[in-house]
Motif scaffolding. Sequence first.
Motif, PDB file in Angstrom:
ATOM      1  N   ALA A   1       0.769  -1.162  -0.043  1.00 11.90           N
ATOM      2  CA  ALA A   1       0.049   0.165   0.314  1.00 11.90           C
ATOM      3  C   ALA A   1       0.860   1.255   0.006  1.00 11.90           C
ATOM      4  CB  ALA A   1      -0.834  -0.007   1.091  1.00 11.90           C
TER       5      ALA A   1
ATOM      6  N   ALA B   1       0.915   4.414  -2.810  1.00 17.22           N
ATOM      7  CA  ALA B   1       0.673   5.488  -2.544  1.00 17.22           C
ATOM      8  C   ALA B   1       1.861   6.552  -2.919  1.00 17.22           C
ATOM      9  CB  ALA B   1       0.284   5.730  -0.991  1.00 17.22           C
ATOM     10  N   GLU B   2       2.768   6.148  -2.852  1.00 14.17           N
ATOM     11  CA  GLU B   2       4.245   7.078  -3.272  1.00 14.17           C
ATOM     12  C   GLU B   2       4.070   7.303  -4.753  1.00 14.17           C
ATOM     13  OE1 GLU B   2       7.506   4.643  -2.214  1.00 14.17           O
ATOM     14  OE2 GLU B   2       7.556   5.217  -0.276  1.00 14.17           O
TER      15      GLU B   2
ATOM     16  N   ARG C   1      -5.257   2.371   5.687  1.00 14.61           N
ATOM     17  CA  ARG C   1      -5.939   3.710   5.394  1.00 14.61           C
ATOM     18  C   ARG C   1      -4.867   4.581   6.063  1.00 14.61           C
ATOM     19  NH1 ARG C   1     -10.066   5.053   9.750  1.00 14.61           N
ATOM     20  NH2 ARG C   1      -8.231   5.206  10.787  1.00 14.61           N
TER      21      ARG C   1
ATOM     22  N   ILE D   1      -1.464   4.597   4.133  1.00 13.12           N
ATOM     23  CA  ILE D   1      -1.551   5.496   2.889  1.00 13.12           C
ATOM     24  C   ILE D   1      -1.502   6.863   3.182  1.00 13.12           C
ATOM     25  CG2 ILE D   1      -3.117   6.120   1.271  1.00 13.12           C
ATOM     26  CD1 ILE D   1      -4.186   3.354   0.854  1.00 13.12           C
TER      27      ILE D   1
ATOM     28  N   LEU E   1       1.140   9.890   2.179  1.00 11.12           N
ATOM     29  CA  LEU E   1       0.545  11.090   1.432  1.00 11.12           C
ATOM     30  C   LEU E   1       0.734  12.355   2.057  1.00 11.12           C
ATOM     31  CD1 LEU E   1      -2.901  10.221   0.150  1.00 11.12           C
ATOM     32  CD2 LEU E   1      -0.656   9.920  -1.154  1.00 11.12           C
TER      33      LEU E   1
ATOM     34  N   ARG F   1       4.462  12.841   1.050  1.00 14.53           N
ATOM     35  CA  ARG F   1       4.342  13.305  -0.436  1.00 14.53           C
ATOM     36  C   ARG F   1       4.043  14.688  -0.686  1.00 14.53           C
ATOM     37  NH1 ARG F   1       1.087   9.651  -5.057  1.00 14.53           N
ATOM     38  NH2 ARG F   1       1.130  11.392  -6.699  1.00 14.53           N
TER      39      ARG F   1
ATOM     40  N   PHE G   1      -7.306  11.319  -0.447  1.00 12.32           N
ATOM     41  CA  PHE G   1      -7.784   9.958  -0.863  1.00 12.32           C
ATOM     42  C   PHE G   1      -8.961   9.604   0.166  1.00 12.32           C
ATOM     43  CE2 PHE G   1      -5.427   8.951   2.754  1.00 12.32           C
ATOM     44  CZ  PHE G   1      -5.847   7.665   3.495  1.00 12.32           C
TER      45      PHE G   1
ATOM     46  N   PHE H   1      -7.921   7.986  -5.243  1.00 11.56           N
ATOM     47  CA  PHE H   1      -6.962   9.131  -4.997  1.00 11.56           C
ATOM     48  C   PHE H   1      -7.203  10.327  -5.929  1.00 11.56           C
ATOM     49  CE2 PHE H   1      -5.296   5.375  -3.257  1.00 11.56           C
ATOM     50  CZ  PHE H   1      -4.362   5.824  -2.476  1.00 11.56           C
TER      51      PHE H   1
END
Length: 319
Positions: free
Chosen positions: A125, A129-130, A194, A197, A201, A204, A217, A238
């Motif tokens: 996951a 997500a990255e 969840r 992720i 984010l 990120r 997301f 997303f």
Amino acid sequence: MSNSGRKINYSVRPAKNVERKMMRDFFLRLSHFGRIEDYRYIGFGSKYFSDFIIFHRHLNISEMISIEADTNNRARYEFNKPYSNIRMEWGHSSEVLPKLAQSAKKTIYWLDYDGAFEPFMLQDAAIVAEGISSGSVFSVSFNCQPPEFVDGDIDGLKDALIKQVNKKNIPANLDLRGWKSSRNNAIFLKNCIRDEIGAILKDRNLSEENSALKMKFEQRLFFTYADGAPMATVAFLFFNEGDEKYIGNCRLDDLYFSRNGDEPFDITMPNLTIKEIRHLMEIRPDQSKLNEKIFTPKDAESLWQNYRYFPGFSEIEAF
């Protein structure tokens, strides 16, 4: 991903059959983010490729990638590919995903794990997500069989959960109540995904100066079902801030099975004959006409709720 196809025929499991069609209808609504046929699909095809077939036929997706760890049987998987455009990527998901996830292309991921939940699933996951792009979906299916521990043994429960999700994901104020339930375990595991992720984010977005490109997301599906072992599926959509306006146009909340919280949509499949199904559909939705010597109200309601997705299987002599 593993060689579980020797044990399970994924094409005829009734609850899975219903789930696959519901996923299809969810994915179809993403067209406001871009043409669905321009998306990639990445999943675990096994040797049946059931999800690949339905998504190619109904979504018209051509770029399809199947991750397969059973490298000893490459010839068999290649032979069973229903379409030549399906590309096989050989290796464990955590090894393969890094070279697939860093793409600007909108992607539908469905990582349909068949074994017990393990920490590498959270790693997968995080990898996705990255690099995932706006308008993409990350879906995960997993076995939510509750961990085994002796009643009252909180240390035993903690040890069992650590094997699933690593120590950092175990709450400090862990409560023993409810852990014998596959539903509660599904909620816990879903929320671990969840949170994983969300943490990715957050990091990120710190490096993204353009606020319109910061990624968000939302959970959009949460299923529980059992064709044997208790299973759960969760799907996250997303989107960056610039594309958030498209979500309303997709009308995802119109799907009666959509779930964005901890209450799952449970896919239950009554065991009915063809004649029984035909009769129940003729009287739908009038409960007063239900012969309770033959049918239970629960079975009738389950059929009536999901009749559009109810599978029809027949044996055909084709050879």
